[in-house]
Design a protein around this motif. Sequence first.
Motif, mmCIF file in Angstrom:
data_model
loop_
_atom_site.group_PDB
_atom_site.id
_atom_site.type_symbol
_atom_site.label_atom_id
_atom_site.label_comp_id
_atom_site.label_asym_id
_atom_site.label_seq_id
_atom_site.Cartn_x
_atom_site.Cartn_y
_atom_site.Cartn_z
ATOM 1 N N SER A 105 0.816 -1.215 0.000
ATOM 2 C CA SER A 105 0.000 0.000 0.000
ATOM 3 C C SER A 105 0.850 1.267 0.000
ATOM 4 O O SER A 105 0.347 2.352 -0.326
ATOM 5 C CB SER A 105 -0.938 0.021 1.208
ATOM 6 O OG SER A 105 -0.198 0.114 2.425
ATOM 7 N N LEU A 106 2.138 1.143 0.328
ATOM 8 C CA LEU A 106 3.035 2.296 0.358
ATOM 9 C C LEU A 106 3.723 2.533 -0.983
ATOM 10 O O LEU A 106 4.246 3.624 -1.228
ATOM 11 C CB LEU A 106 4.123 2.103 1.427
ATOM 12 C CG LEU A 106 3.829 2.607 2.835
ATOM 13 C CD1 LEU A 106 2.633 1.882 3.424
ATOM 14 C CD2 LEU A 106 5.056 2.408 3.728
ATOM 15 N N ILE A 107 3.751 1.539 -1.849
ATOM 16 C CA ILE A 107 4.594 1.596 -3.044
ATOM 17 C C ILE A 107 3.886 2.332 -4.180
ATOM 18 O O ILE A 107 2.787 1.944 -4.588
ATOM 19 C CB ILE A 107 4.983 0.185 -3.502
ATOM 20 C CG1 ILE A 107 5.736 -0.554 -2.393
ATOM 21 C CG2 ILE A 107 5.845 0.251 -4.769
ATOM 22 C CD1 ILE A 107 5.981 -2.026 -2.694
ATOM 23 N N TYR A 108 4.530 3.372 -4.691
ATOM 24 C CA TYR A 108 4.028 4.031 -5.902
ATOM 25 C C TYR A 108 4.561 3.324 -7.148
ATOM 26 O O TYR A 108 3.851 3.144 -8.130
ATOM 27 C CB TYR A 108 4.446 5.504 -5.937
ATOM 28 C CG TYR A 108 3.990 6.180 -7.209
ATOM 29 C CD1 TYR A 108 2.678 6.627 -7.337
ATOM 30 C CD2 TYR A 108 4.851 6.307 -8.301
ATOM 31 C CE1 TYR A 108 2.233 7.196 -8.528
ATOM 32 C CE2 TYR A 108 4.415 6.876 -9.489
ATOM 33 C CZ TYR A 108 3.114 7.322 -9.605
ATOM 34 O OH TYR A 108 2.673 7.874 -10.774
ATOM 35 N N GLY A 109 5.843 2.949 -7.092
ATOM 36 C CA GLY A 109 6.438 2.295 -8.253
ATOM 37 C C GLY A 109 7.879 1.924 -8.019
ATOM 38 O O GLY A 109 8.352 1.887 -6.875
ATOM 39 N N TYR A 110 8.585 1.664 -9.112
ATOM 40 C CA TYR A 110 9.958 1.176 -9.052
ATOM 41 C C TYR A 110 10.816 1.905 -10.084
ATOM 42 O O TYR A 110 10.316 2.481 -11.049
ATOM 43 C CB TYR A 110 10.010 -0.323 -9.343
ATOM 44 C CG TYR A 110 9.133 -1.168 -8.477
ATOM 45 C CD1 TYR A 110 9.544 -1.562 -7.204
ATOM 46 C CD2 TYR A 110 7.870 -1.583 -8.916
ATOM 47 C CE1 TYR A 110 8.732 -2.349 -6.404
ATOM 48 C CE2 TYR A 110 7.058 -2.369 -8.112
ATOM 49 C CZ TYR A 110 7.491 -2.749 -6.858
ATOM 50 O OH TYR A 110 6.690 -3.515 -6.064
ATOM 51 N N ALA A 111 12.121 1.815 -9.882
ATOM 52 C CA ALA A 111 13.062 2.357 -10.858
ATOM 53 C C ALA A 111 14.368 1.582 -10.756
ATOM 54 O O ALA A 111 14.631 0.883 -9.769
ATOM 55 C CB ALA A 111 13.316 3.841 -10.610
ATOM 56 N N ALA A 112 15.180 1.708 -11.797
ATOM 57 C CA ALA A 112 16.557 1.205 -11.749
ATOM 58 C C ALA A 112 17.442 2.322 -11.224
ATOM 59 O O ALA A 112 17.287 3.483 -11.618
ATOM 60 C CB ALA A 112 17.000 0.775 -13.144
ATOM 61 N N GLY A 113 18.359 1.976 -10.330
ATOM 62 C CA GLY A 113 19.202 2.994 -9.715
ATOM 63 C C GLY A 113 20.665 2.596 -9.663
ATOM 64 O O GLY A 113 21.012 1.412 -9.737
ATOM 65 N N LEU A 114 21.518 3.609 -9.539
ATOM 66 C CA LEU A 114 22.949 3.410 -9.319
ATOM 67 C C LEU A 114 23.349 4.184 -8.073
ATOM 68 O O LEU A 114 23.175 5.405 -8.006
ATOM 69 C CB LEU A 114 23.764 3.910 -10.520
ATOM 70 C CG LEU A 114 23.771 3.044 -11.777
ATOM 71 C CD1 LEU A 114 24.294 3.835 -12.962
ATOM 72 C CD2 LEU A 114 24.613 1.793 -11.550
#
Length: 236
Positions: A105-114
Motif C-alpha cells: 500500500s506504500l509503493i508508488y512504483g519502481y526504478a533502476a538505480g545506481l
Amino acid sequence: MTQVSYLWNPPPVPSLPVRGIAERYPVNRIFCVGRNYHAHAVEMGVPVDKANAQPFYFTKSASTLVESGATVPYPTGTSNYHHEMELVVAIGAPGFRVAEADASSLIYGYAAGLDMTRRDLQLVAREKGRPWDLGKDFELSAVCGEIVPIGKLGVLSSGALTLDVNGQRRQTADLTQLIWSIPELLADLSKFYHLQPGDLIYTGTPEGVGAVKSGDRLVGHIDHVGDIELSIGAAE
C-alpha cells in the motif's frame, strides 16, 4: 498569509520522470540499504547471517539525485569510484510501523538505480568507525531511471538485474537473492521513520561492484522495471 522571502532562490525540488504521464515524481528523501545480497556482503568482507542481523541503512541527500542518461564528472577526493546497481522502490503513501502484509500500500512504483560510491573514502570511514557520508552522500551520486508505476507488478520478488560497463557485464543477479525482501524492508524502515510520498529506497546491490573511470559508459537493466544509463566524464 505572510509571504516568505529568502536571501536567495531556494533550489528546485528534485524530481524524476514517471512512465506514461507528464507529471513528475517529487523526491523527498533517499534511503539506501547496505549489504542486502549475500555475495556482495562477502565481497565487502562482512558476511551477513539474516538469523542474527537486522537491515541497516544510510542516506543520500535528495540534492545528489541525477537522472538516467546523464554524464557526471569523475568525483573529487577519490581514486576508486565504484558502481552499485540497485532496484529502487518509490514510496507513494505515508506509512509508520507498517506490517509486512500492508507494505504494497506504500509503493508508488519502481526504478533502476545506481548508488555511486567513493569506495576508498567509504572503507576508510568503515575502518575508523565513522559515518559513510564522504563515501556515499556526495554530489551526483544517486542516479535513478524513470519511475514505473506499480500497476499490476505488485510487490516485486523476482527479476534479473544486470549492469554492463563499456559493453562488458559487471553485475548480474536476481531479486530473489535479496536478503531482506521489499515488504521486510518497508516494515523495518517504517519502525524508525514516518515514510512519506517521495521517499526513495535503494534496496542494495549484488556482487560485482567495481571501479569506473572517465570515459566509461554504464548501462543497467532490471526486468519489469527498465534501464538506466550513465556516462563518466572528466574529473573536475
